[in-house]
Design an enzyme around this catalytic site. Structure first.
Site, PDB file in Angstrom:
ATOM      1  N   SER A 544      33.115  51.048  41.533  1.00 53.58           N
ATOM      2  CA  SER A 544      34.109  50.474  42.639  1.00 53.58           C
ATOM      3  C   SER A 544      33.918  51.869  43.548  1.00 53.58           C
ATOM      4  O   SER A 544      33.032  52.135  43.957  1.00 53.58           O
ATOM      5  CB  SER A 544      35.784  50.456  42.051  1.00 53.58           C
ATOM      6  OG  SER A 544      36.440  49.793  42.948  1.00 53.58           O
ATOM      7  N   ASP A 630      33.723  38.997  43.660  1.00 48.84           N
ATOM      8  CA  ASP A 630      34.547  40.184  43.715  1.00 48.84           C
ATOM      9  C   ASP A 630      35.289  40.128  45.078  1.00 48.84           C
ATOM     10  O   ASP A 630      34.696  40.094  46.127  1.00 48.84           O
ATOM     11  CB  ASP A 630      33.753  41.324  43.560  1.00 48.84           C
ATOM     12  CG  ASP A 630      34.477  42.468  43.543  1.00 48.84           C
ATOM     13  OD1 ASP A 630      35.725  42.674  43.814  1.00 48.84           O
ATOM     14  OD2 ASP A 630      33.975  43.659  43.095  1.00 48.84           O
ATOM     15  N   HIS A 664      35.732  41.461  40.245  1.00 52.42           N
ATOM     16  CA  HIS A 664      35.757  43.001  40.281  1.00 52.42           C
ATOM     17  C   HIS A 664      35.780  43.592  38.846  1.00 52.42           C
ATOM     18  O   HIS A 664      35.212  44.512  38.640  1.00 52.42           O
ATOM     19  CB  HIS A 664      36.889  43.568  41.170  1.00 52.42           C
ATOM     20  CG  HIS A 664      36.839  44.885  41.495  1.00 52.42           C
ATOM     21  ND1 HIS A 664      35.793  45.311  42.241  1.00 52.42           N
ATOM     22  CD2 HIS A 664      37.375  46.027  41.112  1.00 52.42           C
ATOM     23  CE1 HIS A 664      35.959  46.722  42.445  1.00 52.42           C
ATOM     24  NE2 HIS A 664      37.064  47.194  41.798  1.00 52.42           N
TER      25      HIS A 664
END
Length: 694
Positions: A544, A630, A664
């Protein structure tokens, strides 16, 4: 017969211009942002096929690591039950099942803690994730919320990984699912005191939670009422019931400012009352305790202070715990007779207890040099015990009950690690690197005891460094597959995170963001100089915003690593932050800066965003991983990055793996997640020359 080396797919180049602040940039891979374009899906599929072929030789190792994780895990297990009213609530897992089973059981006369093990006698299954997930590749809960009276359960489900949930209500007295269903909701929920009203959140077109709704059980969702709407696109909203169950709190927050409103939980149709108006740069949170609201705030207190105000008529803040630079107060939890403050000091988490009405506060002490401790499930307000979760690199996750009166701590459960696991076979260390500006950067390490300190040991260096999120020492069963093959694991606690307090965060965001990247490189250099490893034996890993870190250090210091793992990486940061139509972009401006309005921010971000700084140099091998659904870091960021890397450095080795049905967080089931981790660990071991180590 020889096997032909697979050839990587080459993405087509379609020039697309971007002009801001007099700077025109041509982006040849902008076409990949169109998720509905068959060519985009074809390219991602081709990349997956190439990655499969390029890693086919690791299939046996992946299976071995998966088996190691599985064999070390007690697959049929039970969380330590938490008491709420007349029930014990817990979650259990069953061998062969991907998801948890949420249960409760009535409290038996004189029972303090029910037995550990499998299903309990008299068990009532409230929600079985495996049943809900049937027929779906992905499954996640957005809320799991039992009403205060124990009669109803609100829960929300996502079957795509895009964090778009459907809210439903179950009658726990009959087991029936009520007609009260609301689609397209966000995380979280809050019940009224009597369980007749449910509050929930919805999002705008940028997937920003901006509305709080009130739903009266038994009425159609079309009759629901907006209780609060946040017009400022920098802010998002949430709602929750206080531990005392006396108030529903509605919080509106940006990255640097917050504001809280309160509704009496026994009068849920009341209008929200403002606790304190927002002031730019002032953050505060609220907890209810008796006649007062506790206020944890940073008004003139960089590392936060604790105060209180009247719950009946909120006004001035009366100090309780003064600001202490270097001691970051992170949260406060109120119990009938005590307050418990979660804090951070000297790079470690901590817990402080304040008896209500008294002045003899004290901090809990723990014996290990590195650890992570904090409150876990504590649903009861009127109690003399608190429940803690404790772990370290070498101590599996442990649940303790701490008696606030006797100050005795009782171990209720430690995460089982099956097989021949011996905590004494491992050691953990704290090192300090020196950054470019002289700042000392902490590094936490764990390794098998007696590991050679001559530069020959392979090492994985993990980092994040954003949003004031701290990467504290934690235990991992999967990590044992690295450690037992002679690999050292380290976390670089770089600026931008929160490990050393609020200033640590401030020195790694907006126009000081480059500190995050240079800190990580300094940590890698220190570990080499300290003979923990060497550059040709070190793999960097992050995800991330930590994936942005991976992309940046690959550009800054490619010679320092032999491999880089970038999971759901934020590598096309400038293009994303320039587009306010993308999910969550406007919210992020206070973290990264607003390059639309500020030329200084634009050029600063352009100087480090990984996608725009790929150059003709020798890169370490890179494994990038993403999810098609995501909504936080869109799939096209790593896709564009890998495409550009291949074009600029055609002889490099760059892999892209896209989960076509996940978001995600990657695969949702635990066995699927273990397989995903085994894939990454096998790739890492191959880069470190440990693929054949036993």
């Amino acid at each position: 017969m020889t096997t032909e080396t697979p050839r990587p797919p080459i993405a087509k180049r379609v020039p697309t211009e971007r002009t801001h602040h007099g700077d025109t940039v041509v982006d040849p891979y902008a076409w990949l942002t169109d998720k509905d374009d068959p060519e985009t899906i074809a390219y991602l599929t081709a990349e997956n096929e190439f990655t499969d072929a390029a890693t086919a030789h690791l299939a046996g190792l992946r299976e071995k690591i998966f088996t190691e994780i599985k064999d070390r895990t007690q697959e049929t297990d039970l969380s330590v039950p938490s008491r709420k009213g007349e029930y014990w609530y817990y979650t259990r897992t069953a061998e062969g099942s991907q998801y948890g089973i949420h249960c409760r059981r009535a409290v038996a006369p004189g029972e303090t803690v029910p037995p550990d093990g499998g299903p309990l006698d008299g068990e009532e299954v409230l929600l079985d994730g495996n049943v809900l997930a049937e027929g779906h590749e992905f499954f996640a809960l957005g809320t799991y919320d039992v009403s205060p009276d124990g009669r109803r359960l609100a829960y929300s489900v996502d079957f795509a990984g895009d964090e778009r949930f459907t809210l439903q209500v179950k009658d726990l007295t009959t087991g029936e699912l009520l007609a009260d269903a609301v689609p397209e909701v966000s995380y979280g929920s809050a019940w009224s005191a009597d369980g007749s009203v449910l509050f929930y959140m919805t999002v705008d077109s940028a997937w920003r939670p901006y509305r709080v709704w009130r739903h009266v059980i038994g009425t159609p969702a079309t009759d629901d009422v907006i209780v609060f709407e946040e017009p400022d696109e920098r802010f998002w909203v949430g709602a929750g019931l206080t531990r005392s169950e006396k108030f529903i709190l509605i919080e509106a927050s940006s990255k640097i400012t917050s504001e809280v409103r309160a509704i009496p939980a026994h009068a849920p149709l009341s209008e929200p009352v403002l606790v304190a108006p927002r002031r730019q740069g002032v953050e505060y949170s609220v907890e209810h305790h008796g006649h007062r609201f506790l206020i944890l705030h940073n008004d003139g207190a960089e590392d936060f202070a604790l105060a209180y105000t009247s719950a009946d008529n909120p006004g001035d803040w009366v100090p309780m715990i003064a600001h202490e630079p270097g001691t970051r107060l992170e949260s406060v939890d109120a119990f009938a007779g005590h307050l418990v403050v979660s804090l951070r000091k000297n790079g470690l988490t901590g817990v402080r207890v304040l008896p209500a009405g008294g002045t003899d506060s004290f901090d809990l002490e723990f014996p290990e040099p590195l650890y992570d401790v904090g409150l876990t499930a504590n649903p009861e307000y009127d109690t003399t015990e608190i429940r803690l979760h404790y772990a370290s690199f070498v101590t599996p996750g442990s649940v303790y009950d701490y008696d606030l009166i006797t100050r005795e701590m009782t171990l209720r459960k430690r995460q089982p690690v099956l097989g021949d696991f011996d905590p004494g076979a491992y050691e953990q260390h704290r090192e300090w690197a020196t950054a470019e500006d002289g700042t000392r950067i902490p590094i936490s390490l764990v390794a098998r005891k007696g590991i050679a300190r001559d530069g020959t040991a392979p090492l994985v260096l993990y980092g994040y460094g954003s949003y004031e999120s701290s990467m504290d020492p934690y235990f991992s069963i999967a990590r044992l597959s690295l450690l037992d093959r002679g690999v050292v694991f380290a976390i670089a606690h770089v600026r931008g995170g929160g490990e050393m307090g609020r200033r640590w965060y401030e020195e790694g965001k907006t126009l000081t963001k480059r500190n995050t990247f240079t800190d990580f490189v300094a940590c890698a250099e220190h570990l080499t100089k300290a003979a923990w490893t060497s550059s040709d034996r070190m793999v960097a890993r992050g995800g991330s915003a930590g994936g942005l870190l991976m992309g940046a250090i690959a550009n800054l210091a490619p010679e320092a690593f032999t491999g880089v793992v970038a999971e759901v990486p934020f590598v096309d940061a400038l293009n994303s932050i320039l587009d306010p139509s993308l999910p969550l972009t406007v919210i992020e401006w206070e973290e990264w800066g607003n390059p639309l309005e500020s030329a200084e921010v634009y050029h600063y971000m352009k100087s480090y965003t990984p996608y725009e700084n790929v150059t003709q140099q020798a890169y370490p091998q890179i494994l990038a991983m993403t999810g098609l659904n995501d909504t936080r870091v869109l799939y096209h960021e790593p896709a564009k990055w890998v495409a550009r890397l291949r074009h600029v450095v055609p002889d490099g080795t760059f892999l892209l793996k896209t989960e076509m049905g996940a978001g995600h967080g990657g695969p949702s089931g635990r066995y699927d997640a273990w397989k995903e981790e085994a894939f990454v660990l096998a790739w890492i071991l191959d880069r470190l020359g440990r693929a054949n180590a036993s």
